[in-house]
Structures are given as structure tokens and as C-alpha cells.
Design an enzyme around this catalytic site. Sequence first.
Site, PDB file in Angstrom:
ATOM      1  N   HIS A  43      -0.337  -5.576 -17.541  1.00 29.95           N
ATOM      2  CA  HIS A  43      -0.932  -6.732 -18.201  1.00 29.95           C
ATOM      3  C   HIS A  43       0.004  -7.345 -19.245  1.00 29.95           C
ATOM      4  CE1 HIS A  43      -5.066  -7.047 -16.629  1.00 29.95           C
ATOM      5  NE2 HIS A  43      -4.906  -5.769 -16.352  1.00 29.95           N
ATOM      6  N   HIS A  74      -0.880  -6.716  -5.245  1.00 29.50           N
ATOM      7  CA  HIS A  74      -0.880  -7.989  -4.524  1.00 29.50           C
ATOM      8  C   HIS A  74      -0.208  -9.034  -5.400  1.00 29.50           C
ATOM      9  CE1 HIS A  74      -2.976 -11.958  -4.629  1.00 29.50           C
ATOM     10  NE2 HIS A  74      -2.629 -11.971  -3.360  1.00 29.50           N
ATOM     11  N   ARG A  97      -1.836 -17.933  11.817  1.00 28.70           N
ATOM     12  CA  ARG A  97      -1.396 -16.811  12.650  1.00 28.70           C
ATOM     13  C   ARG A  97      -2.111 -15.541  12.202  1.00 28.70           C
ATOM     14  NH1 ARG A  97       3.184 -13.144  12.546  1.00 28.70           N
ATOM     15  NH2 ARG A  97       3.917 -12.690  14.665  1.00 28.70           N
ATOM     16  N   HIS A 121       0.854  -1.186   0.000  1.00 29.39           N
ATOM     17  CA  HIS A 121       0.000   0.000   0.000  1.00 29.39           C
ATOM     18  C   HIS A 121       0.898   1.247   0.000  1.00 29.39           C
ATOM     19  CE1 HIS A 121      -3.707  -2.227   0.701  1.00 29.39           C
ATOM     20  NE2 HIS A 121      -3.081  -2.921   1.641  1.00 29.39           N
TER      21      HIS A 121
END
Length: 298
Positions: free
Chosen positions: A143, A104, A258, A94
Site C-alpha cells: 500500500h 493483479h 479472445r 498465481h
Amino acid sequence: MDSAAVKKFMLELQDTIIARFEQIDGGKFRRDSWDRADGGGGNCCIIEEGNVLERGGVAFSHVKGDKMPVSATAHRPELAGCSWEAMGVSLVLHPRNPYAPATHMNVRMFMAKKPDGETVFWFGGGTDLTPYYGFEEDAVHFHQTCKDALDPFGAHLHPKFKKWCDEYFFLKHRNEPRGVGGIFFDDLSEPDFDTCFAIQQSVANHFLPAYMPILECRKDTPYGERERDFQLYRRGRYVEFNLVIDRGTIFGLQSNGRTESILLSMPPLVKWRYDWHPEKGTPEAKLYEEFLVPKDWV
């Protein structure tokens, strides 16, 4: 099937990515190793309040269990109750600047052993881009690089994995995509282990060439309160997707993972508004009209 080779690749990938982002940010990632009581462990590497990255995480995990979680057997009911192991590298970045898109990337592998002793495997992964202010050249570059990663393995893969990404990173409750997409694949086990591993490696190795030129171009763009406000509003969609839809998040929680590692992807600051829509003719409206729509960018 050599899971040790996959683990070695993933750990080296994590180090390479962290080194590159420390270089561009000037700050250091905090490294936090952990063990899982039910088997396995991993390490989380995170940067917060950096010069370029407001928050970023690059996590590796290698976990094991005696019984497959429900989320992992939804499409493979015959594996319910099997012993398993899963490993992967997952990152979410971010940036602070609203003109620099979030991104991501994830690569992962599952193995399960059936009661008859047969071992089954599958690979998954992908990468996608989430701009708050859209630039056509950024989307095209991202892309095209994704396509370059897949073309050596067949011209059919990129259209398939792009479509899969468009369909997966879609918020049904908002009737809108999370961003401009990229590529996504899961349950990859054909034609054989080595080919699937090679595809995963290519996807992972093309991430930095896909994203870094965009970040370097946008990270110093001047912005004000308006752009920052819109960035925080759109980050809310990121949170909604991760908590409501993302299979990785759901798998992690169901498998007693976790929590700090699972929620590493959350943006540091977010805003929500009731029934808000951008004014027509604004850069904010352009994001919805020209970028959050189905499109073949290459």
C-alpha cells in the site's frame, strides 16, 4: 491525444515485467500473438508450472470496433453505437507457494468517436494483492508503494483510489473482499490527456517495486498440505470474482474478445467446499479476522 505513445509504453511495460519474472522463476513465458476478426489483436505471454509461478499471464491487447459494447457504455449511454478502440496490459500471477500472495495489475485506455467527430478518452487501471496467509509488513509495503505512485499528482488521489479498490474488489455474494486491496481507478479523463497518461504510467511503473520484494521474501517459505489446501480453497474466490463481477472479463466476452486471453487470469487449481469456515485461533482464521477487513494500511 497520442494513442501511439500509449501503445508504445504498454508494449515496453509488458516486456519489462516478463523479463523480471523470468529472472525470478527461471522459466520462460510462452508468447502467443493473435488477431481479432472484428479489428485489432494482441499478444498473450503465459508461464505454467514454473518454479515460482504456478501460473502467470501478462497480456497486451489493442482492439477496435464500430459499436461500443454494452459493458463499456453502462456509465456513458451517450456513447452507445460509437466506434471505439481499447488497449491495455493486464497481468495476474498465481505463485505456487501458499505464503506468496497472488496479484493483479492492469492499465488500460479507451477512445471513442462520437457521430459529430469528437474523440473522447478515458484511462483506467490499478493493482491489488491477494494473500492466503497474511503478513502485516507485506500489506503495508504494497500500500505504501501504491501511495508513492500517486502522491506526485495530489494527496487526494491515494485515498480515493484505495477506497475505489476496496469497493470494486468485493464479492457481494460472499460479503468479503478478495484480498487486502491496493488502488483502482476508471473513467479517468481529467484534467487532460497528458496528466491522465502520466498517472497511469506511474501506477504501472510502481507495480514491480510493490510486489517483487514480497514474492522474493515468501516464495521459499516451507509449507505443507494444510497450507496448500487453504490456498486452493481461497483461489475459488478469485474465480468467482473474475467470472461474476470483473468488468474487464465481461467487456472482453461481450466484445467478442479472445477467450483464451480473457480467461488468462484463472488459477490452475482450485477447490470449493460447502459452508466451510476456518477454526478459531488458526492462521487461516487470522486471514479473515485481520486482513479481509477494511483497514488503512498506511
